[in-house]
Scaffold this active site. Sequence first.
Site, PDB file in Angstrom:
ATOM      1  N   SER A  65     -32.576  31.510   5.278  1.00 58.41           N
ATOM      2  CA  SER A  65     -33.781  30.841   4.779  1.00 58.41           C
ATOM      3  C   SER A  65     -35.077  31.218   5.507  1.00 58.41           C
ATOM      4  O   SER A  65     -36.157  30.916   5.016  1.00 58.41           O
ATOM      5  CB  SER A  65     -33.623  29.325   4.881  1.00 58.41           C
ATOM      6  OG  SER A  65     -32.891  28.874   3.782  1.00 58.41           O
ATOM      7  N   LYS A  68     -37.613  33.001   3.510  1.00 63.02           N
ATOM      8  CA  LYS A  68     -38.448  32.336   2.492  1.00 63.02           C
ATOM      9  C   LYS A  68     -39.940  32.414   2.827  1.00 63.02           C
ATOM     10  O   LYS A  68     -40.785  32.530   1.944  1.00 63.02           O
ATOM     11  CB  LYS A  68     -38.030  30.870   2.352  1.00 63.02           C
ATOM     12  CG  LYS A  68     -36.631  30.698   1.763  1.00 63.02           C
ATOM     13  CD  LYS A  68     -36.135  29.258   1.914  1.00 63.02           C
ATOM     14  CE  LYS A  68     -34.757  29.057   1.295  1.00 63.02           C
ATOM     15  NZ  LYS A  68     -34.178  27.733   1.596  1.00 63.02           N
ATOM     16  N   TYR A 191     -32.687  36.984  -4.600  1.00 61.67           N
ATOM     17  CA  TYR A 191     -32.763  35.924  -3.585  1.00 61.67           C
ATOM     18  C   TYR A 191     -31.599  36.028  -2.589  1.00 61.67           C
ATOM     19  O   TYR A 191     -31.792  35.966  -1.375  1.00 61.67           O
ATOM     20  CB  TYR A 191     -32.786  34.549  -4.269  1.00 61.67           C
ATOM     21  CG  TYR A 191     -32.609  33.407  -3.303  1.00 61.67           C
ATOM     22  CD1 TYR A 191     -33.640  33.014  -2.450  1.00 61.67           C
ATOM     23  CD2 TYR A 191     -31.385  32.723  -3.228  1.00 61.67           C
ATOM     24  CE1 TYR A 191     -33.452  31.969  -1.544  1.00 61.67           C
ATOM     25  CE2 TYR A 191     -31.204  31.691  -2.331  1.00 61.67           C
ATOM     26  CZ  TYR A 191     -32.236  31.311  -1.489  1.00 61.67           C
ATOM     27  OH  TYR A 191     -32.045  30.287  -0.588  1.00 61.67           O
ATOM     28  N   VAL A 261     -29.622  29.035   7.860  1.00 66.00           N
ATOM     29  CA  VAL A 261     -28.258  28.566   8.133  1.00 66.00           C
ATOM     30  C   VAL A 261     -27.413  29.496   8.997  1.00 66.00           C
ATOM     31  O   VAL A 261     -26.332  29.114   9.432  1.00 66.00           O
ATOM     32  CB  VAL A 261     -27.437  28.256   6.853  1.00 66.00           C
ATOM     33  CG1 VAL A 261     -27.854  26.971   6.229  1.00 66.00           C
ATOM     34  CG2 VAL A 261     -27.458  29.390   5.877  1.00 66.00           C
TER      35      VAL A 261
HETATM   36  N1  GLN Z   1     -28.941  31.622   1.385  1.00 63.12           N
HETATM   37  C1  GLN Z   1     -28.854  30.256   1.793  1.00 63.12           C
HETATM   38  C2  GLN Z   1     -28.797  29.338   0.586  1.00 63.12           C
HETATM   39  O1  GLN Z   1     -29.464  29.605  -0.384  1.00 63.12           O
HETATM   40  C3  GLN Z   1     -30.037  29.927   2.642  1.00 63.12           C
HETATM   41  C4  GLN Z   1     -30.070  28.483   3.068  1.00 63.12           C
HETATM   42  C5  GLN Z   1     -30.614  28.292   4.449  1.00 63.12           C
HETATM   43  O2  GLN Z   1     -30.684  29.189   5.253  1.00 63.12           O
HETATM   44  N2  GLN Z   1     -30.945  27.061   4.745  1.00 63.12           N
HETATM   45  O3  GLN Z   1     -28.095  28.362   0.580  1.00 63.12           O
END
Ligand code: GLN
Length: 322
Positions: A65, A68, A191, A261
Amino acid sequence: MADHFVQQLIESLHEKYLPCREGKVASYIPELAKANPDWFGISIVTVDGQRFEVGDIDQTFTIQSISKVFTYGMALAERGRETLLSRVGVEPTGDPFNSIIRLDENSKRPDNPMVNAGAIATTSLIPGKDITDRLNRILTMFGQYIGRTPYIDVPTFLSERTSGDRNRALAYLMRHFSMIEGDIDLALDLYFQQCAIVVNCQDLGVMAATIANRGVNPCTGERAIESDYIRDLLSTMYTCGMYNFAGEWAYKVGLPAKSGVSGGIIAVVPNQLGIAVFSPPLDGNGNSVRGIRVCEELSHGLDLHMFSSQMQCQQILDRIRG
Ligand code: GLN
Protein backbone atom coordinates in the site's frame (compact mmCIF):
# COMPACT_ATOMS: atom_id res chain seq x y z
CA MET A 1 28.51 8.34 10.85
CA ALA A 2 28.64 5.76 13.65
CA ASP A 3 29.00 8.38 16.38
CA HIS A 4 26.31 10.67 14.94
CA PHE A 5 23.40 11.15 17.34
CA VAL A 6 20.84 10.11 14.70
CA GLN A 7 22.76 6.91 13.99
CA GLN A 8 23.04 6.18 17.71
CA LEU A 9 19.33 6.79 18.18
CA ILE A 10 18.22 4.40 15.42
CA GLU A 11 20.72 1.76 16.60
CA SER A 12 19.33 1.95 20.12
CA LEU A 13 15.73 1.76 18.83
CA HIS A 14 16.64 -1.24 16.70
CA GLU A 15 18.15 -3.00 19.70
CA LYS A 16 15.19 -2.08 21.91
CA TYR A 17 12.46 -3.34 19.56
CA LEU A 18 14.15 -6.33 17.92
CA PRO A 19 13.00 -8.64 20.76
CA CYS A 20 9.39 -7.39 20.42
CA ARG A 21 7.13 -10.35 19.60
CA GLU A 22 3.84 -8.52 19.07
CA GLY A 23 1.88 -8.56 15.83
CA LYS A 24 1.37 -11.06 13.02
CA VAL A 25 2.81 -11.28 9.52
CA ALA A 26 0.07 -10.73 6.90
CA SER A 27 -1.22 -13.95 5.37
CA TYR A 28 -4.38 -12.99 3.44
CA ILE A 29 -2.08 -12.70 0.43
CA PRO A 30 -0.54 -16.17 0.87
CA GLU A 31 2.87 -15.19 -0.51
CA LEU A 32 3.32 -12.54 2.20
CA ALA A 33 3.14 -15.20 4.93
CA LYS A 34 6.66 -16.29 3.94
CA ALA A 35 8.15 -13.13 5.49
CA ASN A 36 10.46 -13.58 8.47
CA PRO A 37 8.96 -11.83 11.53
CA ASP A 38 12.48 -10.91 12.69
CA TRP A 39 13.27 -8.76 9.64
CA PHE A 40 13.74 -5.24 10.93
CA GLY A 41 15.36 -2.24 9.28
CA ILE A 42 15.35 1.52 9.81
CA SER A 43 16.50 4.10 7.27
CA ILE A 44 16.62 7.89 7.46
CA VAL A 45 17.59 9.96 4.43
CA THR A 46 17.91 13.75 4.60
CA VAL A 47 17.09 16.13 1.76
CA ASP A 48 20.81 16.81 1.39
CA GLY A 49 21.46 13.11 0.87
CA GLN A 50 22.80 12.01 4.26
CA ARG A 51 21.82 8.47 5.16
CA PHE A 52 21.46 6.74 8.49
CA GLU A 53 20.49 3.09 8.55
CA VAL A 54 20.45 0.01 10.72
CA GLY A 55 19.30 -3.62 10.51
CA ASP A 56 17.87 -5.42 7.48
CA ILE A 57 18.03 -2.47 5.15
CA ASP A 58 18.83 -4.57 2.06
CA GLN A 59 16.10 -7.15 2.61
CA THR A 60 13.64 -6.97 -0.29
CA PHE A 61 9.86 -7.04 0.08
CA THR A 62 6.85 -5.86 -1.91
CA ILE A 63 5.85 -2.24 -1.45
CA GLN A 64 2.09 -2.95 -1.15
CA SER A 65 0.00 0.00 0.00
CA ILE A 66 2.92 2.41 0.26
CA SER A 67 2.69 2.44 -3.54
CA LYS A 68 -0.66 4.25 -3.28
CA VAL A 69 1.02 7.56 -2.46
CA PHE A 70 3.15 7.51 -5.59
CA THR A 71 0.48 6.44 -8.09
CA TYR A 72 -1.80 9.08 -6.59
CA GLY A 73 0.88 11.66 -7.40
CA MET A 74 1.23 10.32 -10.92
CA ALA A 75 -2.53 10.32 -11.50
CA LEU A 76 -2.73 13.92 -10.25
CA ALA A 77 0.05 15.01 -12.56
CA GLU A 78 -1.46 13.19 -15.56
CA ARG A 79 -5.17 13.82 -15.02
CA GLY A 80 -5.33 16.92 -12.84
CA ARG A 81 -6.86 17.61 -9.44
CA GLU A 82 -10.37 18.11 -10.73
CA THR A 83 -10.64 14.70 -12.39
CA LEU A 84 -9.08 13.01 -9.39
CA LEU A 85 -11.41 14.70 -6.96
CA SER A 86 -14.43 13.69 -9.02
CA ARG A 87 -13.40 10.04 -8.74
CA VAL A 88 -11.61 9.76 -5.39
CA GLY A 89 -12.32 11.82 -2.26
CA VAL A 90 -9.88 13.04 0.36
CA GLU A 91 -11.78 12.14 3.54
CA PRO A 92 -10.30 9.84 6.17
CA THR A 93 -12.56 6.83 6.73
CA GLY A 94 -11.80 5.51 10.20
CA ASP A 95 -12.36 2.12 8.53
CA PRO A 96 -9.89 -0.66 7.71
CA PHE A 97 -7.85 -0.35 4.50
CA ASN A 98 -9.87 -3.00 2.67
CA SER A 99 -13.27 -1.82 3.86
CA ILE A 100 -16.01 -2.77 1.48
CA ILE A 101 -18.91 -0.96 3.05
CA ARG A 102 -18.19 2.62 2.23
CA LEU A 103 -18.40 4.58 -0.94
CA ASP A 104 -19.42 8.15 -0.24
CA GLU A 105 -23.20 8.13 0.08
CA ASN A 106 -23.79 11.09 -2.20
CA SER A 107 -20.97 11.09 -4.70
CA LYS A 108 -20.33 7.29 -4.71
CA ARG A 109 -16.63 8.05 -4.73
CA PRO A 110 -14.25 5.97 -2.64
CA ASP A 111 -13.30 8.07 0.38
CA ASN A 112 -9.60 8.61 -0.26
CA PRO A 113 -6.67 7.33 -2.37
CA MET A 114 -4.97 5.56 0.57
CA VAL A 115 -7.63 2.87 1.10
CA ASN A 116 -7.86 0.04 -1.41
CA ALA A 117 -11.01 1.24 -3.17
CA GLY A 118 -9.55 4.70 -3.76
CA ALA A 119 -6.21 3.31 -4.83
CA ILE A 120 -7.77 0.94 -7.38
CA ALA A 121 -9.79 3.84 -8.83
CA THR A 122 -6.64 6.01 -8.88
CA THR A 123 -4.52 3.41 -10.67
CA SER A 124 -7.30 2.91 -13.23
CA LEU A 125 -6.82 6.57 -14.21
CA ILE A 126 -3.16 6.16 -15.22
CA PRO A 127 -3.13 6.59 -19.01
CA GLY A 128 -1.13 4.69 -21.63
CA LYS A 129 -1.37 3.05 -25.05
CA ASP A 130 -2.14 -0.36 -23.58
CA ILE A 131 -1.71 -2.26 -20.33
CA THR A 132 2.03 -2.86 -20.90
CA ASP A 133 2.62 0.80 -21.62
CA ARG A 134 0.67 1.82 -18.50
CA LEU A 135 2.65 -0.60 -16.33
CA ASN A 136 5.97 0.55 -17.82
CA ARG A 137 5.06 4.17 -17.17
CA ILE A 138 4.21 3.32 -13.54
CA LEU A 139 7.53 1.46 -13.15
CA THR A 140 9.44 4.39 -14.66
CA MET A 141 7.79 6.76 -12.19
CA PHE A 142 8.72 4.50 -9.24
CA GLY A 143 12.23 4.31 -10.64
CA GLN A 144 12.58 8.07 -10.37
CA TYR A 145 11.74 7.94 -6.67
CA ILE A 146 13.95 4.93 -5.98
CA GLY A 147 16.90 5.80 -8.18
CA ARG A 148 16.86 2.60 -10.28
CA THR A 149 14.22 0.81 -12.34
CA PRO A 150 12.24 -1.49 -10.07
CA TYR A 151 10.80 -4.90 -10.90
CA ILE A 152 7.69 -6.80 -9.88
CA ASP A 153 7.66 -9.87 -7.67
CA VAL A 154 5.62 -12.16 -9.89
CA PRO A 155 4.77 -14.77 -7.20
CA THR A 156 3.30 -12.05 -4.96
CA PHE A 157 1.42 -10.49 -7.87
CA LEU A 158 -0.09 -13.87 -8.81
CA SER A 159 -0.78 -14.71 -5.18
CA GLU A 160 -2.80 -11.52 -4.73
CA ARG A 161 -4.45 -11.87 -8.11
CA THR A 162 -5.81 -15.31 -7.22
CA SER A 163 -6.79 -14.41 -3.64
CA GLY A 164 -7.92 -10.79 -4.14
CA ASP A 165 -11.68 -11.33 -4.20
CA ARG A 166 -12.32 -8.48 -1.83
CA ASN A 167 -10.51 -6.00 -4.07
CA ARG A 168 -12.31 -7.49 -7.06
CA ALA A 169 -15.65 -6.91 -5.34
CA LEU A 170 -14.65 -3.29 -4.61
CA ALA A 171 -13.74 -2.76 -8.24
CA TYR A 172 -17.05 -4.14 -9.50
CA LEU A 173 -18.98 -1.97 -7.07
CA MET A 174 -17.07 1.09 -8.25
CA ARG A 175 -17.68 0.27 -11.89
CA HIS A 176 -21.38 0.01 -11.10
CA PHE A 177 -21.18 3.63 -9.88
CA SER A 178 -19.01 4.70 -12.86
CA MET A 179 -16.01 5.40 -10.64
CA ILE A 180 -13.89 3.00 -12.71
CA GLU A 181 -14.01 2.88 -16.46
CA GLY A 182 -13.20 -0.02 -18.71
CA ASP A 183 -11.89 -3.46 -18.00
CA ILE A 184 -11.96 -4.38 -14.30
CA ASP A 185 -9.40 -7.14 -14.67
CA LEU A 186 -6.90 -4.81 -16.31
CA ALA A 187 -7.39 -2.18 -13.60
CA LEU A 188 -6.91 -4.80 -10.88
CA ASP A 189 -3.88 -6.35 -12.58
CA LEU A 190 -2.25 -2.95 -12.74
CA TYR A 191 -3.05 -2.31 -9.07
CA PHE A 192 -1.82 -5.76 -7.93
CA GLN A 193 1.40 -5.29 -9.94
CA GLN A 194 1.98 -1.85 -8.47
CA CYS A 195 1.59 -3.40 -4.98
CA ALA A 196 4.09 -6.16 -5.90
CA ILE A 197 6.93 -3.76 -6.80
CA VAL A 198 10.07 -4.90 -4.99
CA VAL A 199 11.82 -2.46 -2.65
CA ASN A 200 14.06 -2.55 0.40
CA CYS A 201 14.12 -0.29 3.43
CA GLN A 202 16.83 1.93 1.91
CA ASP A 203 14.67 2.47 -1.17
CA LEU A 204 11.72 3.52 0.99
CA GLY A 205 13.96 5.96 2.87
CA VAL A 206 14.99 7.58 -0.42
CA MET A 207 11.38 7.65 -1.65
CA ALA A 208 10.23 9.36 1.55
CA ALA A 209 13.13 11.80 1.28
CA THR A 210 12.14 12.57 -2.32
CA ILE A 211 8.73 13.66 -1.09
CA ALA A 212 10.41 15.63 1.72
CA ASN A 213 12.63 17.26 -0.92
CA ARG A 214 9.58 18.50 -2.83
CA GLY A 215 9.78 15.86 -5.53
CA VAL A 216 13.51 15.71 -6.30
CA ASN A 217 15.34 12.50 -5.39
CA PRO A 218 18.13 13.75 -3.08
CA CYS A 219 20.49 10.94 -4.10
CA THR A 220 20.17 11.21 -7.91
CA GLY A 221 19.00 14.82 -8.34
CA GLU A 222 16.22 13.56 -10.62
CA ARG A 223 12.72 15.02 -10.32
CA ALA A 224 10.04 12.38 -9.71
CA ILE A 225 7.00 14.68 -9.43
CA GLU A 226 6.23 18.38 -9.83
CA SER A 227 6.56 20.17 -6.49
CA ASP A 228 3.05 21.52 -6.88
CA TYR A 229 1.59 18.08 -6.07
CA ILE A 230 3.63 17.45 -2.94
CA ARG A 231 1.05 19.14 -0.78
CA ASP A 232 -1.64 16.74 -2.11
CA LEU A 233 0.49 13.74 -1.19
CA LEU A 234 1.42 15.05 2.23
CA SER A 235 -2.08 16.07 3.22
CA THR A 236 -3.68 12.76 2.21
CA MET A 237 -0.85 10.84 3.88
CA TYR A 238 -1.35 12.87 7.04
CA THR A 239 -5.10 12.37 7.25
CA CYS A 240 -5.48 8.90 5.67
CA GLY A 241 -2.10 7.15 5.38
CA MET A 242 -2.35 4.97 8.48
CA TYR A 243 -5.97 3.85 7.90
CA ASN A 244 -8.05 3.61 11.05
CA PHE A 245 -5.00 4.54 13.13
CA ALA A 246 -4.53 7.83 11.25
CA GLY A 247 -5.91 10.00 14.05
CA GLU A 248 -3.81 8.47 16.80
CA TRP A 249 -0.76 8.51 14.55
CA ALA A 250 -1.30 12.20 13.75
CA TYR A 251 -1.65 12.90 17.45
CA LYS A 252 1.35 10.91 18.63
CA VAL A 253 3.81 10.96 15.71
CA GLY A 254 2.51 14.02 13.88
CA LEU A 255 4.01 13.25 10.44
CA PRO A 256 2.53 12.45 7.01
CA ALA A 257 3.02 8.70 6.59
CA LYS A 258 1.98 5.56 4.74
CA SER A 259 2.08 1.92 5.70
CA GLY A 260 1.82 -1.33 3.73
CA VAL A 261 0.94 -4.91 4.68
CA SER A 262 4.45 -6.19 3.97
CA GLY A 263 5.49 -4.24 7.06
CA GLY A 264 6.89 -1.05 5.58
CA ILE A 265 6.12 2.45 6.87
CA ILE A 266 7.33 5.71 5.39
CA ALA A 267 7.08 9.04 7.20
CA VAL A 268 8.03 12.45 5.84
CA VAL A 269 9.40 15.49 7.63
CA PRO A 270 8.69 18.07 4.91
CA ASN A 271 11.78 19.89 3.63
CA GLN A 272 13.98 17.91 6.02
CA LEU A 273 14.07 14.14 5.76
CA GLY A 274 12.39 10.83 5.02
CA ILE A 275 12.03 7.93 7.45
CA ALA A 276 11.44 4.28 6.54
CA VAL A 277 10.95 1.33 8.85
CA PHE A 278 10.49 -2.26 7.74
CA SER A 279 9.28 -5.04 10.02
CA PRO A 280 6.61 -7.53 8.86
CA PRO A 281 4.55 -8.25 12.03
CA LEU A 282 1.39 -6.10 11.88
CA ASP A 283 -1.10 -4.90 14.45
CA GLY A 284 -4.86 -5.20 14.05
CA ASN A 285 -4.97 -2.10 11.83
CA GLY A 286 -2.50 -3.60 9.35
CA ASN A 287 0.40 -1.36 10.42
CA SER A 288 3.88 -2.61 11.38
CA VAL A 289 4.12 -2.93 15.17
CA ARG A 290 7.84 -2.17 15.37
CA GLY A 291 7.38 0.50 12.69
CA ILE A 292 4.88 2.39 14.80
CA ARG A 293 6.98 2.15 17.96
CA VAL A 294 10.12 3.35 16.18
CA CYS A 295 8.33 6.27 14.52
CA GLU A 296 6.77 7.33 17.82
CA GLU A 297 10.16 7.33 19.49
CA LEU A 298 11.90 9.05 16.56
CA SER A 299 9.26 11.75 16.51
CA HIS A 300 9.68 12.26 20.23
CA GLY A 301 13.49 11.90 20.29
CA LEU A 302 14.16 14.24 17.35
CA ASP A 303 11.19 16.50 18.07
CA LEU A 304 9.69 15.91 14.64
CA HIS A 305 5.96 16.32 15.34
CA MET A 306 4.59 18.79 12.77
CA PHE A 307 2.89 20.82 15.46
CA SER A 308 5.57 20.67 18.08
CA SER A 309 6.47 24.15 19.18
CA GLN A 310 9.76 23.21 20.78
CA MET A 311 11.94 23.33 17.71
CA GLN A 312 11.56 24.80 14.27
CA CYS A 313 12.09 22.39 11.39
CA GLN A 314 15.17 24.11 10.05
CA GLN A 315 16.83 23.70 13.40
CA ILE A 316 16.43 19.94 13.15
CA LEU A 317 18.39 19.84 9.90
CA ASP A 318 20.99 22.21 11.34
CA ARG A 319 21.48 19.84 14.25
CA ILE A 320 21.88 16.86 11.94
CA ARG A 321 24.40 18.75 9.82
CA GLY A 322 26.34 19.32 13.08
N1 GLN B 1 -2.17 -5.16 -2.07
C1 GLN B 1 -2.75 -5.04 -0.77
C2 GLN B 1 -4.26 -5.08 -0.86
O1 GLN B 1 -4.81 -4.53 -1.79
C3 GLN B 1 -2.29 -3.76 -0.15
C4 GLN B 1 -2.91 -3.51 1.20
C5 GLN B 1 -1.98 -2.84 2.16
O2 GLN B 1 -0.78 -2.82 2.00
N2 GLN B 1 -2.55 -2.34 3.22
O3 GLN B 1 -4.92 -5.65 -0.03
